[in-house]
Design an enzyme around this catalytic site. Structure first.
Site, mmCIF file in Angstrom:
data_model
loop_
_atom_site.group_PDB
_atom_site.id
_atom_site.type_symbol
_atom_site.label_atom_id
_atom_site.label_comp_id
_atom_site.label_asym_id
_atom_site.label_seq_id
_atom_site.Cartn_x
_atom_site.Cartn_y
_atom_site.Cartn_z
ATOM 1 N N CYS A 1 -18.005 -14.467 55.002
ATOM 2 C CA CYS A 1 -18.414 -13.077 54.815
ATOM 3 C C CYS A 1 -19.208 -12.581 56.014
ATOM 4 C CB CYS A 1 -19.237 -12.941 53.534
ATOM 5 S SG CYS A 1 -19.737 -11.245 53.154
ATOM 6 N N SER B 1 -33.291 -7.916 52.450
ATOM 7 C CA SER B 1 -32.672 -6.834 53.211
ATOM 8 C C SER B 1 -33.504 -5.561 53.137
ATOM 9 C CB SER B 1 -31.252 -6.575 52.714
ATOM 10 O OG SER B 1 -31.236 -6.188 51.351
ATOM 11 N N VAL C 1 -34.577 -8.341 48.013
ATOM 12 C CA VAL C 1 -35.868 -8.118 48.654
ATOM 13 C C VAL C 1 -35.804 -8.331 50.160
ATOM 14 C CG1 VAL C 1 -36.649 -10.486 48.207
ATOM 15 C CG2 VAL C 1 -38.330 -8.672 48.563
ATOM 16 N N CYS D 1 -20.769 -14.808 44.802
ATOM 17 C CA CYS D 1 -20.913 -13.494 44.181
ATOM 18 C C CYS D 1 -19.666 -13.047 43.450
ATOM 19 C CB CYS D 1 -21.312 -12.461 45.225
ATOM 20 S SG CYS D 1 -20.037 -12.106 46.466
#
Length: 378
Positions: free
Chosen positions: A113, A25, A23, A212
């Site tokens: 990241c 991004s 939501v 992730c």
């Protein structure tokens, strides 16, 4: 605090919106388009086998996340692409994560990241293609001073502030970064309501959590599969053997649960991981008080502006969701940051990032190399 600064209000730009499928991004991309920018959405494919990443809306790199991002781009009315950065992600984030644990350190893969993927590989490619900036859904604020220099500040909503994981951004990267969610007094609930008003299906999608690329959330199992089990000793500060483990990489400084020692401490109080030694594959445990850190040395500093000169007083954040603590810090020989704490802090581990703040302004970030304790670990 910096004076005469105003929130970033750039001219209409050609921007690339990194869309994870969540939501934040999606709303960031929508706000950028609404502000008059020429927006193109892009989803980063970070795994050669996306099904190995988290599913059920708990990650940010799955096949369903890619589909959610595409649907959001369609609703916003912007072009959308998927870029394959799987190999770069594997080398710069996953392999770094594994090697850091193997060396007895505790890395932050989300920070890595941001540094290596979103604001290096992605930004470099975007600039090469003629884009002016990269838009993300991070909660942080870029402000422009009267002289044109930029600063990174905490988000208006401190509950969602993500400036800690952005502390690795340098001047060049900051000049091409846009965070539409950070400079407005907007709570996460209001972001979700805004997404629903815009017709974005991700309005009620849960936030991503954990790592992730570890599909089942079992970090210890993930590392064991790649590093192999290696039985070693769990000892106390005097070197007395209390038990065994299947790999020192499976432990972190400050860990209390999962030690499986069995034998109670002489004082009957819980014991915590105080030290991890990959050289002799031992894990040292002891009382909570032995975790008190009074100072540290950090390396590989990255500054969001000019590097500080001479000793100075700041506040420091030591983990993504941690609080601030007053410190005195000095850059030595341009490459080593020496920090002392006004009051002892606990749970500080080599490999973690320390981010310095001057008020709400992010001064810079460095990687913790060694710590100084009030009570020796061994």
């Amino acid at each position: 605090m910096t004076e005469n600064r105003t929130p970033q209000r750039p001219r209409p730009l050609r921007v690339l919106a990194a869309m994870s499928g969540g939501v934040d991004s999606a709303v960031a991309a929508a706000r950028a388009a609404e502000a008059g920018h020429d927006v193109t959405g892009v989803h980063l494919a970070l795994s050669a086998n996306p099904q190995s990443f988290r599913t059920g809306a708990r990650g940010c790199c799955t096949i369903e996340d890619s589909r959610d991002a595409r649907r959001a781009a369609d609703v916003i009315g912007i072009p959308f692409y998927v870029w394959d950065l799987a190999e770069r992600f594997r080398e710069d984030v996953v392999e770094d994560f594994i090697s850091e644990y193997e060396a007895g350190r505790t890395p932050n893969p989300c920070l890595r990241c941001n540094e290596k993927i979103k604001f290096a590989a992605l930004l470099d490619k975007a600039l090469a293609l003629g884009f002016d900036a990269v838009v993300t859904g991070h909660y942080a604020t870029v402000v422009v001073n009267d002289d044109g220099t930029r600063e990174l500040h905490r988000a208006s909503d401190m509950a969602k502030d993500q400036s800690y994981v952005l502390g690795v951004l340098d001047d060049r990267q900051l000049a091409h970064a846009m965070f539409p969610l950070g400079d407005t007094l907007t709570t996460k609930e209001e972001i979700r309501a805004e997404a629903e008003e815009r017709g974005l299906a991700v309005a009620k999608k849960p936030d991503s959590h954990d790592i992730c690329f570890i599909a089942d959330g079992d970090t210890q199992g993930f590392l064991a599969d790649r590093l192999g089990k290696a039985e070693g000793d769990i000892v106390d500060a005097e070197g007395n053997k209390l038990g065994t483990h299947e790999g020192a990489f499976g432990y972190t400084i400050g860990q209390r649960k999962g030690l499986r020692i069995g034998t109670p401490a002489p004082d009957g109080k819980p014991r915590y991981v105080l030290d991890i030694s990959p050289v002799n594959n031992t894990v040292t445990v002891g009382p909570a008080a032995a975790l008190d850190v009074t100072g540290l040395t950090a390396i590989k500093p990255r500054w969001c502006g000019a590097a500080p000169s001479g000793p100075g007083t700041y506040t420091a954040q030591l983990r993504a969701h941690g609080g601030e603590t007053p410190v005195r810090a000095e850059l030595v020989d341009g490459s080593e940051l020496r920090v002392s704490f006004d009051e002892p802090v606990r749970g500080v581990a080599p490999g973690q990032a320390i981010v310095l703040y001057d008020g709400t302004r992010v001064v810079g970030s460095a990687t913790i190399a060694t710590t100084e304790r009030a009570t020796a670990a061994a």
